[in-house]
Design a protein around this motif. Structure first.
Motif, short mmCIF file in Angstrom:
data_model
loop_
_atom_site.label_atom_id
_atom_site.label_comp_id
_atom_site.label_asym_id
_atom_site.label_seq_id
_atom_site.Cartn_x
_atom_site.Cartn_y
_atom_site.Cartn_z
N ASP A 74 22.01 -8.03 -42.65
CA ASP A 74 22.96 -7.14 -43.10
C ASP A 74 22.50 -5.82 -43.02
O ASP A 74 22.82 -4.89 -43.32
CB ASP A 74 23.24 -7.42 -44.46
CG ASP A 74 22.13 -7.20 -45.59
OD1 ASP A 74 20.93 -7.21 -44.75
OD2 ASP A 74 22.14 -7.04 -46.67
N ASN A 126 20.82 -4.35 -29.11
CA ASN A 126 21.29 -5.76 -29.93
C ASN A 126 20.25 -6.47 -30.33
O ASN A 126 20.04 -7.13 -31.25
CB ASN A 126 22.30 -6.47 -28.81
CG ASN A 126 23.46 -5.74 -29.05
OD1 ASN A 126 24.05 -5.20 -29.93
ND2 ASN A 126 24.46 -6.16 -27.92
N ASP A 144 28.58 1.31 -31.34
CA ASP A 144 30.04 1.28 -31.89
C ASP A 144 30.26 -0.19 -32.42
O ASP A 144 31.40 -0.57 -32.46
CB ASP A 144 30.81 1.17 -30.27
CG ASP A 144 30.94 2.69 -29.74
OD1 ASP A 144 30.83 3.87 -30.42
OD2 ASP A 144 30.50 2.72 -28.51
N GLY A 145 29.10 -1.02 -32.65
CA GLY A 145 29.03 -2.27 -33.10
C GLY A 145 29.45 -2.26 -34.62
O GLY A 145 29.52 -1.31 -35.65
N PRO A 146 29.65 -3.56 -35.17
CA PRO A 146 30.06 -3.75 -36.46
C PRO A 146 29.06 -3.13 -37.67
O PRO A 146 29.30 -2.98 -38.95
CB PRO A 146 30.31 -5.15 -36.76
CG PRO A 146 29.55 -5.81 -35.57
CD PRO A 146 29.55 -4.77 -34.63
N GLN A 147 27.73 -3.08 -37.32
CA GLN A 147 26.73 -2.75 -38.07
C GLN A 147 26.43 -1.01 -38.16
O GLN A 147 25.69 -0.71 -39.05
CB GLN A 147 25.17 -3.34 -37.74
CG GLN A 147 25.30 -4.67 -37.91
CD GLN A 147 24.14 -5.59 -37.44
OE1 GLN A 147 24.07 -5.70 -36.13
NE2 GLN A 147 23.07 -5.94 -38.38
N SER A 148 27.12 -0.57 -37.19
CA SER A 148 27.11 1.02 -37.16
C SER A 148 27.71 1.76 -38.17
O SER A 148 28.87 1.36 -38.53
CB SER A 148 27.28 1.46 -35.91
OG SER A 148 27.36 3.07 -35.88
N ILE A 189 22.04 -1.90 -41.36
CA ILE A 189 22.95 -1.10 -40.90
C ILE A 189 22.33 -0.17 -39.95
O ILE A 189 21.14 0.07 -39.92
CB ILE A 189 23.45 -0.23 -41.95
CG1 ILE A 189 22.57 0.71 -42.87
CG2 ILE A 189 24.24 -1.09 -42.87
CD1 ILE A 189 22.93 1.65 -43.81
N HIS A 225 26.09 2.03 -48.58
CA HIS A 225 26.21 0.64 -48.03
C HIS A 225 25.43 -0.39 -48.52
O HIS A 225 25.40 -1.47 -48.31
CB HIS A 225 26.12 0.77 -46.49
CG HIS A 225 27.02 1.57 -45.86
ND1 HIS A 225 28.47 0.75 -45.36
CD2 HIS A 225 27.70 2.75 -45.75
CE1 HIS A 225 29.21 1.42 -44.78
NE2 HIS A 225 28.89 2.85 -44.87
N GLU A 251 26.65 -0.67 -27.29
CA GLU A 251 27.27 -1.86 -28.19
C GLU A 251 26.72 -2.00 -29.59
O GLU A 251 27.33 -2.30 -30.55
CB GLU A 251 26.78 -3.10 -27.42
CG GLU A 251 27.22 -3.47 -26.09
CD GLU A 251 26.75 -2.71 -25.03
OE1 GLU A 251 27.08 -3.02 -23.82
OE2 GLU A 251 25.81 -2.00 -25.33
#
Length: 307
Positions: free
Chosen positions: A258, A249, A279-283, A260, A142, A276
Motif C-alpha cells: 500500500d 515499477n 501516472d500510476g495508482p500509487q502516485s 504511495i 493517505h 508508469e
C-alpha cells in the motif's frame, strides 16, 4: 519573539504537528481564517522561476485575506546594490511577512536576522521546508499517523529535497532512508542534526547505496528531479551517476503493497521516475501539489500567531 522557517528543524515535533493539524482544518474550510485581513501584504520574492510556489503562495495569501506582492529580484535592488538585511529593514515596515525563493541559505539567514516579521524559505539550495510540510500533509492524509512510517528517498542525497526529507521526516518520527551513490550522500552536518532530533522523536535516518535494499517494505517512495534549476550543465553526469536510482515499477513492487509515491514536481519522466509510476495508482503527486496551498496557509497563520 519573531519566528521564521528557514530550515525544517526550525520547528519542533510539536510545532510541526500543530501546523499540519491546522492545514487539515484549513483544507476542510478554506476561508475559515483571515489573519491578513485589511488586506495586509506579504512580500513573495523570486530569484528562481516557479509554478507551484508562486501560485500556492499568491492564492493562499489571498485566501487569508491578504495581498501577495510578487517581487522578482531581477527587477529589484536585492542581490544587486542592496543586502538582504537592508531589504528586510525596508520591507518589514510595509509587509506582514517575507517569503523568498532563492539560492544561498546564507541570504535567508541574513534577512531573518535583519527583520521583525516572519521570513519563510520558499526554497534554497540547502532546504525546501514548505514542500515538506505539504508532503507530510499528503502522507498524513493517505497513511494516517506519520510516526513509525518508513520513507525511502532515491537520487541525489545532497539535494535540498533530500536534506529536508531527512530533517522533517525525523522530526515527524519517521524512518527516513536515503538511497544514493556515496558521492551524493547527504551532508554530514544535516545527518548529525537529524540524529539529534531522532533522539527526541524516535525517528531515524539510514543511508543506502543499494536502491533495491532501500525500497524494501517502504511506506512512502520519493524522488526528485536530478537536475536542479541553474545546474542544467550537470544533466549528463547526473544521468550517468544516478541512473540506478530511478523509481520504476520494480521499485514500487519492493515497497509495501500500500505504498504511495510522491514527487515535488516538476518531474522529468523517464529520468528519475518512469511515467508508469508517476501516472500510476500509487502516485499521489497531484494531492501533494494541491497541499502546497493548505500547508503554506497553515504555516503563515502559525507564524503570525507567534508575533
Amino acid at each position: 519573539m519573531t519566528r521564521h522557517l528557514l530550515r525544517d528543524d526550525d520547528l519542533t515535533a510539536v510545532e510541526q504537528a500543530e501546523i499540519l493539524d491546522l492545514a487539515v482544518e484549513l483544507k476542510r474550510d478554506r476561508w475559515a481564517q483571515k489573519p491578513l485581513a485589511g488586506p495586509q501584504t506579504v512580500a513573495v520574492i523570486f530569484d528562481k522561476s516557479s509554478t507551484r510556489t508562486r501560485v500556492s503562495f499568491a492564492v493562499g495569501i489571498a485566501d487569508l485575506g491578504g495581498s501577495p506582492l510578487i517581487i522578482s529580484t531581477a527587477n529589484s535592488q536585492l542581490g544587486g546594490k542592496e543586502t538582504p538585511a537592508d531589504t528586510a529593514r525596508v520591507l518589514e515596515r510595509q509587509v506582514a511577512a517575507i517569503v523568498w525563493r532563492t539560492y544561498a541559505q546564507a541570504g535567508l539567514e541574513e534577512m531573518a536576522r535583519g527583520t521583525r516579521v516572519p521570513v519563510v524559505n520558499a526554497l534554497s539550495d540547502d532546504f525546501h521546508p514548505c514542500q515538506l510540510l505539504a508532503d507530510l500533509l499528503t502522507i498524513k492524509e493517505h497513511k494516517g499517523e506519520l510516526a513509525g512510517l518508513t520513507l525511502a528517498f532515491f537520487g541525489d542525497g545532497r539535494s535540498n529535497m533530500a536534506h529536508s526529507y531527512v530533517l522533517a521526516g525525523v522530526t515527524a518520527g519517521m524512518h527516513v532512508r536515503v538511497a544514493s551513490p556515496d558521492t551524493y550522500a547527504p551532508r554530514d552536518d544535516v545527518i548529525d542534526d537529524a540524529d539529534q532530533r531522532a533522539k527526541e522523536t524516535g525517528g531515524s535516518v539510514t543511508l543506502y547505496t543499494d536502491p533495491l535494499e532501500a525500497a524494501a517494505g517502504a511506506d512512502v517512495v520519493v524522488t526528485d528531479t536530478w537536475v536542479s534549476m541553474g545546474k542544467e550543465e550537470e544533466k549528463l553526469a547526473r544521468l550517468r551517476d544516478l541512473g540506478a536510482y530511478k523509481v520504476t515499477n520494480e521499485t514500487m513492487a519492493l515497497a509495501a503493497s500500500d505504498a504511495i509515491f510522491i514527487h515535488c514536481l516538476p518531474a522529468d519522466r523517464g529520468y528519475e521516475v518512469d511515467a508508469e509510476v508517476i501516472d500510476g495508482p500509487q502516485s499521489v503527486v497531484w494531492d501533494e501539489a494541491e497541499n502546497r496551498l493548505h500547508a503554506q496557509k497553515a504555516l503563515l497563520v502559525w507564524l503570525l500567531r507567534q508575533q
